[in-house]
Write an enzyme that holds these catalytic residues in place. Structure first.
Site, mmCIF file in Angstrom:
data_model
loop_
_atom_site.group_PDB
_atom_site.id
_atom_site.type_symbol
_atom_site.label_atom_id
_atom_site.label_comp_id
_atom_site.label_asym_id
_atom_site.label_seq_id
_atom_site.Cartn_x
_atom_site.Cartn_y
_atom_site.Cartn_z
ATOM 1 N N HIS A 1 96.016 72.833 59.599
ATOM 2 C CA HIS A 1 96.977 73.792 59.484
ATOM 3 C C HIS A 1 98.393 73.209 59.294
ATOM 4 C CE1 HIS A 1 94.578 77.574 58.920
ATOM 5 N NE2 HIS A 1 94.147 77.416 60.220
ATOM 6 N N GLU B 1 93.209 77.854 55.175
ATOM 7 C CA GLU B 1 91.921 77.531 55.820
ATOM 8 C C GLU B 1 91.299 76.522 55.072
ATOM 9 O OE1 GLU B 1 90.869 78.313 58.613
ATOM 10 O OE2 GLU B 1 92.393 79.768 59.259
ATOM 11 N N HIS C 1 91.189 70.900 62.994
ATOM 12 C CA HIS C 1 91.372 72.170 62.376
ATOM 13 C C HIS C 1 92.916 72.728 62.411
ATOM 14 C CE1 HIS C 1 89.803 76.217 61.021
ATOM 15 N NE2 HIS C 1 91.208 76.781 61.422
ATOM 16 N N GLU C 2 93.402 72.756 63.584
ATOM 17 C CA GLU C 2 94.825 72.948 63.664
ATOM 18 C C GLU C 2 95.765 72.299 63.029
ATOM 19 O OE1 GLU C 2 95.585 76.074 64.133
ATOM 20 O OE2 GLU C 2 93.403 76.441 65.061
#
Length: 492
Positions: A261, A287, A257-258
């Site tokens: 980003h 996101e 997830h990170e």
């Protein structure tokens, strides 16, 4: 053009100072001694005061008035769009309020972490009251008579309104609940992973996965924090994750997830560095990158097959009998408490809960002292289970402690955008499944970088998604993807 040159030179220094403030926040979450919290709050307040004075400097207004937009190219006009928006917002806020918010939220973050660790809501409520009071003041100053929540939301998703988001959530909720009910009634009941997975092994795979998804280690690093996050822009973009030796998927998918980003920030055109265009255009678009990396790519059957093999190589066992069982465990649907660990079917229901509660808080229709009871009642109604401890309920997220009211709905906007991007990505990269089966997502990252990430803040949020996909974003592709995936997985 002298006014434009002077404005951009001034802006570059402001952006550099903002990055320094961001690194103070990163340090607070990863490296800072616990006893430094009070001093760090003062430091954060001081630098926020400096930033506020720069963002409201009257010379910005003079420069903007002197610039002929027609003499600029598309990049220059986009820079001015962001600067005008920021200047208009900043000049509505008193410097004392901005500095006080920075001081209080810095202190509140540490208190929240203590309260979460001790399951002590009462320890957190006094400082949360201060945060909510200050955010209501901020919203009132920004709204200029309009909707308070919209004023805060605009900081994260420019142009979005709570009314439009609520309408979209209403359209989504019925299909999500119907899918969940069909899954809960299915004969198949996939098991979770079993076993113990050492921290070193989890971090080794996390580093490997980050590399395969295009994260640039020359300009980044991976550390541990209570709540995973990404910090920085340009050539210094840092990510964090967390580890539970009984639950390795939390670490691996928080990392992915990170990485989404981080890859977005690293993928922006270097020419935009330390300018308003040099970071992600909105949290919803941000996101979309974290969610497509984590879910459509990272939780795909193809990638899970590769990950199963690596888990066996690193740990001697993957916690599941075979690759199919591992894929089912990764995508298991259950009414868990924790948003960041939620399956794709339940995740947006977690966001809808938070969206509704924080709108009520900012509007003054819900007070902080009643928040825990309201959370527990809503959670029982939406998920069918009662919250057992506060750390699994109202204390689980860092967002309210740091004043991020208006942030939560951007997670679901990101899911909606990711659903649209995935349709376009699959058409553009026909080898996607074969690539992921080898553990490689570089072709996907290349497509995302070329079609979205490199633009940074050049376009408005919905526009950059439409340019990448070829159609205006809407919730249909996400809901269709969820139905198809989980109907197949659960034999519906």
């Amino acid at each position: 053009m002298t006014a434009y040159t002077d404005l951009m030179a001034f802006q570059r220094e402001t952006e550099a100072l903002a990055q320094v403030a961001g690194q103070l926040g990163w340090d607070q979450e990863t490296m800072m001694p616990k006893g430094a919290a009070a001093q760090r709050a003062e430091e954060m307040g001081a630098i926020e005061g400096v930033l506020h004075r720069r963002r409201t400097d009257p010379r910005i207004g003079d420069w903007l008035a002197a610039i002929d937009d027609a003499a600029l190219d598309d990049v220059g006009r986009a820079q001015l769009r962001h600067i005008r928006r920021s200047y208009a917002r900043a000049t509505r806020l008193p410097e004392t309020l901005s500095a006080e918010i920075a001081r209080v939220t810095s202190r509140a973050q540490g208190i929240w972490a203590e309260a979460r660790a001790g399951n002590d809501v009462a320890h957190f409520l006094p400082v949360l009251r201060d945060v909510v009071r200050l955010k209501r003041e901020e919203a009132a100053a920004l709204a200029d008579g309009g909707d308070l929540y919209d004023a805060l939301l605009d900081d994260y998703e420019p142009g979005a309104t709570a009314a439009d988001i609520a309408a979209m959530f209403d359209r989504m909720r019925a299909r999500l609940v119907a899918l969940r009910e069909r899954i809960m009634g299915a004969e198949r009941t996939p098991a979770g992973l079993t076993g113990t997975f050492a921290t070193d092994g989890q971090m080794a795979i996390s580093h490997e996965v980050a590399s395969h998804f295009g994260y640039d280690w020359r300009h980044g690093r991976l550390d541990l924090s209570v709540h995973p996050f990404t910090s920085g822009a340009g050539t210094d973009v840092r990510i964090t994750t967390r580890v539970d030796e009984r639950e390795p998927l939390g670490c691996l998918y928080s990392t992915l997830h990170e990485v989404g980003h981080g890859a977005y920030e690293q993928g922006i055109d270097p020419a935009y560095a330390l300018t308003p265009l040099g970071t992600g255009v909105s949290m919803g678009v941000h996101e979309s990158q974290s969610r497509i990396y984590e879910n459509q790519l990272g939780r795909s059957r193809a990638f899970c097959g590769w990950l199963y093999g690596r888990m066996r190589e690193v740990f001697g066992a993957a916690g599941a009998a075979d690759a199919d069982a591992f894929y089912a465990a990764v995508n298991r649907v259950y009414s868990g408490y924790i948003r960041t660990e939620a399956d794709e079917v339940h995740y947006n229901l977690h966001i809808m809960l938070r969206f509704d509660l924080e709108r009520e808080l900012i509007a003054g229709r819900l007070e902080v002292d009643d928040l825990e009871a309201a959370w527990n009642e809503r959670f029982k109604a939406d998920f069918g289970v009662a919250v057992d401890i506060p750390a699994n309920g109202v204390l689980q997220d860092v967002h309210w402690s740091v004043g991020l009211f208006g942030y939560f709905p951007t997670y679901t906007l990101g899911n909606v955008y990711a659903g649209c991007l995935y349709v376009a990505l699959r058409e553009a990269v026909p080898t996607l499944d074969a690539d992921l089966a080898r553990g490689h997502a570089e072709p996907a990252t290349t497509w995302l970088r070329d079609n979205l990430q490199r633009h940074g803040g050049l376009f408005e949020p919905a526009e950059v998604i439409e340019r990448a996909c070829g159609f205006a974003p809407h919730e249909g592709p996400l809901l269709d993807y969820l139905d198809a995936k989980f109907e197949a997985l659960y034999g519906l």
